[in-house]
Design a protein around this motif. Sequence first.
Motif, PDB file in Angstrom:
ATOM      1  N   LEU A  36       0.830  -1.202   0.000  1.00 17.46           N
ATOM      2  CA  LEU A  36       0.000   0.000   0.000  1.00 17.46           C
ATOM      3  C   LEU A  36       0.865   1.253   0.000  1.00 17.46           C
ATOM      4  O   LEU A  36       0.588   2.218  -0.730  1.00 17.46           O
ATOM      5  N   ASN A  37       1.917   1.248   0.798  1.00 18.28           N
ATOM      6  CA  ASN A  37       2.827   2.400   0.848  1.00 18.28           C
ATOM      7  C   ASN A  37       3.484   2.647  -0.516  1.00 18.28           C
ATOM      8  O   ASN A  37       3.587   3.792  -0.978  1.00 18.28           O
ATOM      9  N   GLU A  38       3.928   1.550  -1.152  1.00 17.82           N
ATOM     10  CA  GLU A  38       4.565   1.680  -2.464  1.00 17.82           C
ATOM     11  C   GLU A  38       3.563   2.205  -3.490  1.00 17.82           C
ATOM     12  O   GLU A  38       3.891   3.079  -4.306  1.00 17.82           O
ATOM     13  N   ALA A  39       2.346   1.681  -3.456  1.00 19.31           N
ATOM     14  CA  ALA A  39       1.325   2.104  -4.416  1.00 19.31           C
ATOM     15  C   ALA A  39       0.962   3.573  -4.228  1.00 19.31           C
ATOM     16  O   ALA A  39       0.799   4.319  -5.198  1.00 19.31           O
ATOM     17  N   LEU A  40       0.863   4.000  -2.975  1.00 17.51           N
ATOM     18  CA  LEU A  40       0.520   5.401  -2.703  1.00 17.51           C
ATOM     19  C   LEU A  40       1.623   6.341  -3.175  1.00 17.51           C
ATOM     20  O   LEU A  40       1.343   7.448  -3.648  1.00 17.51           O
ATOM     21  N   GLU A  41       2.878   5.909  -3.063  1.00 13.96           N
ATOM     22  CA  GLU A  41       3.979   6.733  -3.569  1.00 13.96           C
ATOM     23  C   GLU A  41       3.870   6.919  -5.081  1.00 13.96           C
ATOM     24  O   GLU A  41       4.106   8.013  -5.600  1.00 13.96           O
ATOM     25  N   VAL A  42       3.499   5.831  -5.767  1.00  8.07           N
ATOM     26  CA  VAL A  42       3.328   5.930  -7.217  1.00  8.07           C
ATOM     27  C   VAL A  42       2.161   6.860  -7.548  1.00  8.07           C
ATOM     28  O   VAL A  42       2.250   7.700  -8.449  1.00  8.07           O
ATOM     29  N   VAL A  94       3.085  -5.629  -5.804  1.00 11.29           N
ATOM     30  CA  VAL A  94       3.215  -4.187  -6.041  1.00 11.29           C
ATOM     31  C   VAL A  94       4.617  -3.720  -5.666  1.00 11.29           C
ATOM     32  O   VAL A  94       5.264  -2.975  -6.407  1.00 11.29           O
ATOM     33  N   THR A  95       5.101  -4.173  -4.515  1.00 13.76           N
ATOM     34  CA  THR A  95       6.445  -3.805  -4.071  1.00 13.76           C
ATOM     35  C   THR A  95       7.501  -4.295  -5.060  1.00 13.76           C
ATOM     36  O   THR A  95       8.405  -3.544  -5.449  1.00 13.76           O
ATOM     37  N   ASP A  96       7.373  -5.535  -5.486  1.00 19.17           N
ATOM     38  CA  ASP A  96       8.367  -6.117  -6.389  1.00 19.17           C
ATOM     39  C   ASP A  96       8.380  -5.434  -7.757  1.00 19.17           C
ATOM     40  O   ASP A  96       9.413  -5.438  -8.446  1.00 19.17           O
ATOM     41  N   LEU A  97       7.257  -4.848  -8.154  1.00 22.13           N
ATOM     42  CA  LEU A  97       7.211  -4.151  -9.436  1.00 22.13           C
ATOM     43  C   LEU A  97       8.014  -2.848  -9.429  1.00 22.13           C
ATOM     44  O   LEU A  97       8.315  -2.294 -10.486  1.00 22.13           O
ATOM     45  N   GLN A  98       8.366  -2.379  -8.233  1.00 18.21           N
ATOM     46  CA  GLN A  98       9.017  -1.069  -8.127  1.00 18.21           C
ATOM     47  C   GLN A  98      10.535  -1.128  -8.219  1.00 18.21           C
ATOM     48  O   GLN A  98      11.186  -0.092  -8.390  1.00 18.21           O
ATOM     49  N   TYR A  99      11.123  -2.318  -8.121  1.00 23.32           N
ATOM     50  CA  TYR A  99      12.578  -2.403  -8.004  1.00 23.32           C
ATOM     51  C   TYR A  99      13.196  -3.239  -9.128  1.00 23.32           C
ATOM     52  O   TYR A  99      12.677  -4.316  -9.474  1.00 23.32           O
ATOM     53  N   PRO A 100      14.307  -2.761  -9.711  1.00 22.73           N
ATOM     54  CA  PRO A 100      14.917  -3.444 -10.863  1.00 22.73           C
ATOM     55  C   PRO A 100      15.273  -4.901 -10.592  1.00 22.73           C
ATOM     56  O   PRO A 100      15.204  -5.729 -11.502  1.00 22.73           O
ATOM     57  N   GLU A 101      15.653  -5.224  -9.365  1.00 23.85           N
ATOM     58  CA  GLU A 101      16.101  -6.588  -9.084  1.00 23.85           C
ATOM     59  C   GLU A 101      14.943  -7.589  -8.979  1.00 23.85           C
ATOM     60  O   GLU A 101      15.175  -8.795  -9.001  1.00 23.85           O
ATOM     61  N   ASP A 109       6.067  -6.481 -19.978  1.00 21.16           N
ATOM     62  CA  ASP A 109       5.674  -7.437 -18.934  1.00 21.16           C
ATOM     63  C   ASP A 109       5.261  -6.724 -17.654  1.00 21.16           C
ATOM     64  O   ASP A 109       4.329  -7.156 -16.958  1.00 21.16           O
ATOM     65  N   ARG A 110       5.959  -5.641 -17.312  1.00 19.16           N
ATOM     66  CA  ARG A 110       5.587  -4.888 -16.111  1.00 19.16           C
ATOM     67  C   ARG A 110       4.170  -4.334 -16.249  1.00 19.16           C
ATOM     68  O   ARG A 110       3.367  -4.392 -15.314  1.00 19.16           O
ATOM     69  N   GLU A 111       3.878  -3.822 -17.434  1.00 19.70           N
ATOM     70  CA  GLU A 111       2.539  -3.297 -17.710  1.00 19.70           C
ATOM     71  C   GLU A 111       1.503  -4.415 -17.630  1.00 19.70           C
ATOM     72  O   GLU A 111       0.402  -4.233 -17.096  1.00 19.70           O
TER      73      GLU A 111
END
Length: 235
Positions: A36-42, A94-101, A109-111
């Motif tokens: 939720l925190n990651e999504a709200l930042e986006v 959601v969190t994993d979608l935010q980081y290159p690793e 694919d991300r989309e």
Amino acid sequence: MKEKLGKVLTATLDAIEDPDTPPEERARYTEAVQGLNEALEVILDPNTTPEDRARYMRIVEGISGALSISLDPDTPPGDQDMYAAFAGYTGRAVTDLQYPETRPEHAEDREHILRVLEETSKSPVTAQDPNASAEKRDEARRKMDQWADSLENSQYLAFVKEVKRHKPPTACIDTIENRTRQAGWPHGSLWGLSSPSCAATVSEAADDSSSKWSELFECVQRDPFSTCVVRIPKD
């Protein structure tokens, strides 16, 4: 939504700090809050496109709705576990979608995974919508059950059997399982298969022309995995 989300977050944090909360459930709630925190930042990022902002809003609504159902004392224990798991695994995705690793290599694919999460997030919202028809609530529940049973899907089991035939490292199987829990079959499963931990396995399986699965592995090795669903054997 802001007021509702605030109440859900407070209740979730209380559950995380409650010593009576089972460890696995606490982990799911923690992953949900992080997501939720990651999504709200986006959502709050001025560089986010309106389309992506709308998608993340719907995902936030889905995670929040799942948490609300899970934390409701009137919810049957089995459903509490299922909705807590949904909130946790979706939050982790959601969190994993935010980081290159951890995110998919290809933007396509991300989309794709973001659209999948957006679609699955509609079910918890509909399930608790008093204005939704009984038919729509039943359909939402059916989709939640389908999500919960992703690891029992017959095609998924056949897929994993084929992966294991090539003696993959444990990390590969674990990644496939976790991605399948996050985004379902087949999208999450192919996301897992495209991870570096599965690279050697994918290469070996792609070279096995005697297998009906070889085209799928060859596609994942060469192309964005979201384009490879059509390569899954029909039978």
